[in-house]
Design an enzyme around this catalytic site. Structure first.
Site, PDB file in Angstrom:
ATOM      1  N   ARG A 125      -3.390   2.868   8.591  1.00  0.00           N
ATOM      2  CA  ARG A 125      -3.683   1.595   7.906  1.00  0.00           C
ATOM      3  C   ARG A 125      -2.458   0.708   7.813  1.00  0.00           C
ATOM      4  NH1 ARG A 125      -8.185   2.577   4.025  1.00  0.00           N
ATOM      5  NH2 ARG A 125      -8.628   4.778   4.116  1.00  0.00           N
ATOM      6  N   HIS A 142     -14.539  -8.843   1.493  1.00  0.00           N
ATOM      7  CA  HIS A 142     -13.343  -9.639   1.779  1.00  0.00           C
ATOM      8  C   HIS A 142     -13.469 -11.092   1.366  1.00  0.00           C
ATOM      9  CE1 HIS A 142     -12.090  -6.473   4.842  1.00  0.00           C
ATOM     10  NE2 HIS A 142     -11.389  -6.349   3.756  1.00  0.00           N
ATOM     11  N   SER A 197      15.386 -42.064 -16.421  1.00  0.00           N
ATOM     12  CA  SER A 197      14.201 -41.362 -15.925  1.00  0.00           C
ATOM     13  C   SER A 197      14.200 -41.445 -14.402  1.00  0.00           C
ATOM     14  CB  SER A 197      12.934 -41.992 -16.497  1.00  0.00           C
ATOM     15  OG  SER A 197      11.812 -41.345 -15.942  1.00  0.00           O
ATOM     16  N   TYR A 200      12.895 -33.593 -19.993  1.00  0.00           N
ATOM     17  CA  TYR A 200      11.441 -33.506 -19.834  1.00  0.00           C
ATOM     18  C   TYR A 200      11.006 -33.860 -18.412  1.00  0.00           C
ATOM     19  CZ  TYR A 200      11.334 -38.613 -20.050  1.00  0.00           C
ATOM     20  OH  TYR A 200      11.537 -39.936 -19.777  1.00  0.00           O
ATOM     21  N   CYS A 217       9.822 -39.056 -13.765  1.00  0.00           N
ATOM     22  CA  CYS A 217       8.448 -39.554 -13.832  1.00  0.00           C
ATOM     23  C   CYS A 217       7.854 -39.778 -12.448  1.00  0.00           C
ATOM     24  CB  CYS A 217       8.367 -40.816 -14.681  1.00  0.00           C
ATOM     25  SG  CYS A 217       9.336 -42.165 -14.014  1.00  0.00           S
ATOM     26  N   GLY A 257      -8.065  -7.622   4.294  1.00  0.00           N
ATOM     27  CA  GLY A 257      -8.887  -7.715   5.492  1.00  0.00           C
ATOM     28  C   GLY A 257      -8.248  -8.440   6.664  1.00  0.00           C
ATOM     29  N   MET A 301      -5.518  -7.499   8.372  1.00  0.00           N
ATOM     30  CA  MET A 301      -4.964  -6.627   9.403  1.00  0.00           C
ATOM     31  C   MET A 301      -5.875  -5.405   9.581  1.00  0.00           C
ATOM     32  SD  MET A 301      -0.926  -7.037   8.838  1.00  0.00           S
ATOM     33  CE  MET A 301      -1.042  -6.715   7.120  1.00  0.00           C
ATOM     34  N   LYS A 311       0.833  -1.206   0.000  1.00  0.00           N
ATOM     35  CA  LYS A 311       0.000   0.000   0.000  1.00  0.00           C
ATOM     36  C   LYS A 311       0.873   1.263   0.000  1.00  0.00           C
ATOM     37  CE  LYS A 311      -3.617  -0.098   2.495  1.00  0.00           C
ATOM     38  NZ  LYS A 311      -4.988   0.017   2.892  1.00  0.00           N
ATOM     39  N   ARG A 350      -3.392  -1.366  -6.275  1.00  0.00           N
ATOM     40  CA  ARG A 350      -2.500  -2.526  -6.225  1.00  0.00           C
ATOM     41  C   ARG A 350      -2.896  -3.469  -7.355  1.00  0.00           C
ATOM     42  NH1 ARG A 350      -5.413  -4.746  -0.786  1.00  0.00           N
ATOM     43  NH2 ARG A 350      -7.415  -5.060  -1.768  1.00  0.00           N
TER      44      ARG A 350
END
Ligand code: PEP
Ligand code: MG
Length: 926
Positions: free
Chosen positions: A116, A501, A813, A900, A880, A125, A127, A43, A383
């Protein structure tokens, strides 16, 4: 349940503080900026950006931010402030006074401020906020004269008392009242009584006298309940409020939220002290929340709500139904209400212009808070806005098309869990169309949810622990319900708007959620709810359609995530970004097809034994059992030959679906005794078929029993002791391949040997495979079958001898399930008992069976890659194990240079996204 400050034993820790603890913003200037979130919180950093950046210089009321460093210091020093803080606050307050021409605590021309919280990451919401700080019996008369509006002043005063008593005098003091007996609730009830007494519905209809009287009564009640006076001194109010915001960092709900969201406890919150502007000065004043694009659908349409003659807390608390800012923001509840565009067209246009400038500047969707004081617009917050998965994908694609962002940014704009939401179930529209909703509300979180009614957050948690599926039904949106909201399948509230909220939090999680369903009436005492004229009890089943906002009685059928054009388009972008391949673990043609539809580029693990578990497995399983309990080679070969057609068919069907993409077929792995039946009837049938006695069969079954089967006769060991088992599987693979080649279908089988720990093991198996290959070529007449032989790497010793294995093996693998089991020495079947506690007690950062333990098991992987590729440069390496579809593990695999990852079909899109993100992150580090 009230917020309780965690009883933290504050040990004195030496914290080195920088010189500057307070950052100013206002008057077109700011000492901070958007990049300083760690220090100023989200904020504070964004207020500075809006106020001071040359592209913006928006109308932000002047103020200052106390840094998160101070919060850390405060908690490490027995809730004390650093010595220099007071003078820094005073200095900055003076700057605010100079800019506003008002003075804090001045009887004639008083400045009021808001206090705030604001952490690095938004915690909606969780705090505290205190508004109207600075109103005292000394400043009230002057403020009335200044504003010429006694009603407004007394309304502001009663709000300050309510917030202050709740936040500072109760919560921050660690007082935990009985349910419904919190001071805020008590004062709310007094307000309701006053409205009743006066015969009015809304607090806006109460007169100055009413509010004045109420304020006096509030103060008396506070003294009675909390044993302390509400402070009638502006300085005391300010420092009380600052302390309470710092304290709220360790409030119960903030702590719970951090745990769920993985926000570190050490971050702390900043405190923003800012000049008050008033949305409650009459009908030319308002307060609101908006999103620069629709956060539920992702559409590029300005979306927001506001309340006339109100303060910010009213909007988020969902006390009155908010008005829409424009036609695009209308919903079922607000469709007949006037829009901001209609009521204050100039202000709306100004806000719309700010919306465009902000989006251009931040290049993202923003969530903004604004206040209109007597027709003048102020920006109180901006924000990056929370959005659901669907909206995240849509916005990323749209912004890419609008050339607002690049491909790489688009890929980073959607989190793996948001993508997961697109893969989530919805209600079956056919079934839904036959039902009538019993209530409807605002569609705050999309998708469907079916569950049993519970009425408190605690019950939600308890019931879910017992294995129940629940829908949490609440009167209003209360951030203190956070854990219950998390546990529930879905959330339904009687009050609240799209920006309340609960809506924000649920949307952030992609949870099905309906808010503001006004037909829902809750009788908490008797654990009943009424929806329209229907009555429900706790435990009754209901269904939510969070995309439409409808509530239904009973259960409605759910459908899995279907074809989604947006998802496909987004995955295309990810595919063109990533380097790491994505395959799937699939054992049936259906799963293989599903994974291909999602974009899998091959099968990384086809567990041959799975054909004996699933659908239609009775017959092959019976044959397999015969083979297992065979005593002689002849007996065994006979059973294997009976088994052969089943094996070949399964392999062939899957190879056919994959059309030439690599299919890694693993030779049989589990200990054989796992397949021996326990049921007497089945044992008897088996004995019959084999022509042996029941006793004899039991004896044979008994001899297969192992005390530590995971370390026993399994994997390659079976293939060595019974070479005919290796042979038959290989034959099935090659014959299936040859037949498909003859049909003109491409195939590429990769034969994989499991649980290898010594190079001699694979050296034993290779000639068997090769000789079967020659036989099949001869028998079928096909010219050649392209194939490869490789091994699983799942025993720590195999990692260390990777160079030796790579001499003969064409691919590796990682079976990270077994590698984790054997690396840690934790049984993968039994570790659930202690691993949860290990994570809770922070012995381990996470369950290593879910996400690769990068420090330990990760090093095994790195050693293997290095040693293996030293011998065979182009050695193909994949993973895998279950971790192959988990985002952090995928990123690790990318970094470790694997070719992969392979995961279950439904995780393929997540793996594709994670692989693309890993590539972008790695590139940006260069
Ligand atoms: C592994 O061990 O990671 C693996 C994929 O094999 P399985 O789970 O079948 O043991
Ligand atoms: Mg394994």
């Amino acid at each position: 349940m009230k917020t309780q400050i965690r009883n933290k034993k504050s040990q004195k820790k030496e914290i080195k503080l920088p010189k500057k603890l307070v950052y100013f913003f206002g008057g077109g200037k700011a000492e901070g900026n958007e990049a300083m979130k760690n220090l100023l919180g989200g904020k504070g950093a964004n207020l500075a950006e809006m106020a001071g950046h040359s592209d913006l210089r928006l109308p932000v009321p002047p103020g200052f931010t106390i840094t998160t460093d101070v919060c850390t210091y405060y908690w490490a020093n027995n809730r004390k402030y650093p010595a220099q803080l007071k003078s820094e606050v005073e200095k900055n307050l003076k700057r605010v006074e100079e800019l506003t021409g008002r003075k804090f605590g001045d009887p004639k021309n008083p400045l009021l401020v808001s206090v705030r919280s604001g952490a690095r990451k938004s915690m909606p919401g969780m705090m505290e906020t205190i508004l109207n700080v600075g109103l005292t019996t000394k400043t009230i008369p002057g403020f009335i004269e200044l504003t010429n509006n006694p009603r407004f002043v007394w309304d502001s005063y009663r709000r300050l008392i309510m917030m202050y008593a709740d936040v500072v005098m109760e919560k921050a003091a660690g007082i935990e009242p009985e349910d419904n007996m919190g001071i805020r609730k008590q004062l709310d009830r007094m307000l309701d009584e006053k409205k009743k007494e006066k015969g009015v519905k809304n607090d806006t209809e109460l007169s100055a006298e009413d509010l004045k009287e109420l304020s006096e009564k509030f103060k008396v009640r506070i003294k009675e309940v909390l044993g302390k006076e509400f402070p009638d001194d502006h300085e005391k109010q300010l420092w009380g409020a600052i302390g309470a915001v710092f304290a709220s960092w360790n409030g119960k709900r903030a702590v719970a939220y951090r745990k769920i969201e993985g926000i570190p406890d050490e971050w702390g919150t900043a405190v923003n002290v800012q000049t008050m502007v008033f949305g409650n000065m009459g009908d030319d004043s308002a307060t609101g929340v908006a999103f620069t694009r629709n956060p539920a659908t992702g559409e590029n349409k300005f979306y927001g709500e506001f309340l006339l003659n109100a303060q910010g807390e009213d909007v988020v608390a969902g006390i009155r139904t908010p008005n829409p800012i424009n036609d695009d923001s209308k919903n079922e509840h607000s469709k007949n209400l006037k829009t901001l565009k209609e009521l204050m067209p100039d202000v709306y246009n100004q806000l719309d212009d700010i919306r465009n400038r902000l989006e251009k500047h931040y290049r993202d969707m923003l969530d903004i808070e604004f206040t209109i004081e007597k027709g003048k617009l102020y920006m109180l917050q901006c924000r990056v806005g929370k959005r659901n998965g669907f909206a995240a994908v849509k916005m990323a694609l749209d912004m890419l098309k609008e050339k607002m962002i690049k491909k790489e940014e688009a890929v980073l704009r959607v989190s793996p869990s948001q993508l997961d939401e697109l893969l989530h179930p919805i209600l079956d529209p056919k079934d839904e169309s036959t039902k009538k909703p019993v209530a409807s509300g605002l569609p705050a979180g999309p998708g469907g949810a079916v569950g049993r009614i519970v009425l408190t957050a605690n019950d939600a948690v308890e019931w879910v622990k017992r294995g129940e599926k629940v829908i949490l039904v609440r009167e209003e949106t209360n951030p203190e319900d956070i854990e219950g909201m998390r546990a529930a399948e879905g959330i339904l509230t009687a009050r609240g708007g799209m920006t309340s909220h609960a809506a924000l939090v649920a949307r952030g999680w992609g949870k099905c959620c309906i808010v503001g369903a006004s037909q829902v009436h809750i009788d908490l005492k008797n654990k009943k709810i009424k929806m329209g004229d229907k009555e429900f009890s706790e435990g009754d089943w209901i269904t939510l359609n969070g995309t439409k906002g409808n509530v239904y009685e009973g259960k409605i059928k759910m459908l899995g995530a279907g074809e989604n054009i947006l998802l496909k388009e987004f995955l295309k972008i990810c595919n063109s970004t990533r380097k790491l391949g994505v395959r799937t673990n699939a054992d049936t043609p259906e799963d293989a097809q599903k994974a291909r539809d999602f974009g899998a580029e091959g099968i990384g693990l086809f567990r041959i034994e799975h054909m004996f578990y699933g659908k239609n497995s009775d017959e092959p399983l019976f044959k397999l059992r015969k083979m297992i309990v065979s005593k002689t080679k002849e007996e065994r070969v006979k059973s294997l030959n009976e088994l052969f057609p089943y094996m070949k068919k399964d392999i062939k069907d899957t190879l056919r679906v994959m059309k030439g993409l690599p299919v890694t077929i693993r030779l049989i792995d589990p200990p054989l005794h796992e397949f021996v039946p326990h049921n007497e009837e089945k044992l008897k049938a088996l004995a019959n078929d084999l022509g042996i006695s029941f006793e004899e069969l039991n004896k044979r079954a008994e001899s297969l029993r192992e005390s530590n089967p995971m370390m026993g006769h399994r994997g390659v060991r079976l293939g060595i002791t019974y070479p005919e088992i290796t042979e038959i599987q290989t034959r099935a693979i090659f014959e299936a391949s040859a037949e498909l080649i003859k049909e003109g279908i491409k195939v590429y089988p990769e034969i994989m040997i499991p649980v290898v720990s010594h190079e001699k093991e694979v050296e034993f198996i290779i000639p068997i495979i090769k000789s079967v290959y020659d036989e099949v070529i001869k028998k079928t007449g096909v010219k050649k079958i392209d194939y490869a032989i490789g091994t699983m790497i799942e025993v720590p010793r195999a990692c260390l001898i990777a160079d030796k294995l790579a001499q003969t093996m064409e691919f590796f693998s990682f079976g990270t399930n077994d590698l984790t089991q054997m690396g840690f020495g934790y049984s993968r079947d039994d570790s659930g008992v202690f691993l949860k506690e290990y994570v809770e007690k922070k012995i381990l950062p996470a369950d290593p069976f879910q996400t690769i333990d990068q420090e330990g098991i990760g090093e095994f992987i790195e050693i293997t890659v290095e040693r293996g590729r030293k011998v065979r440069k182009n050695l193909k390496i994949g993973i895998c194990g279950e971790q192959g579809g988990e985002p952090a593990s995928v990123e690790f695999c990318h970094k470790a240079g694997l070719n992969y990852v392979s995961c279950s079909p439904f995780r393929v899109p997540i793996a594709i996204l994670s692989a693309a993100q890993a590539q972008v992150k790695a590139q940006s580090k260069k």
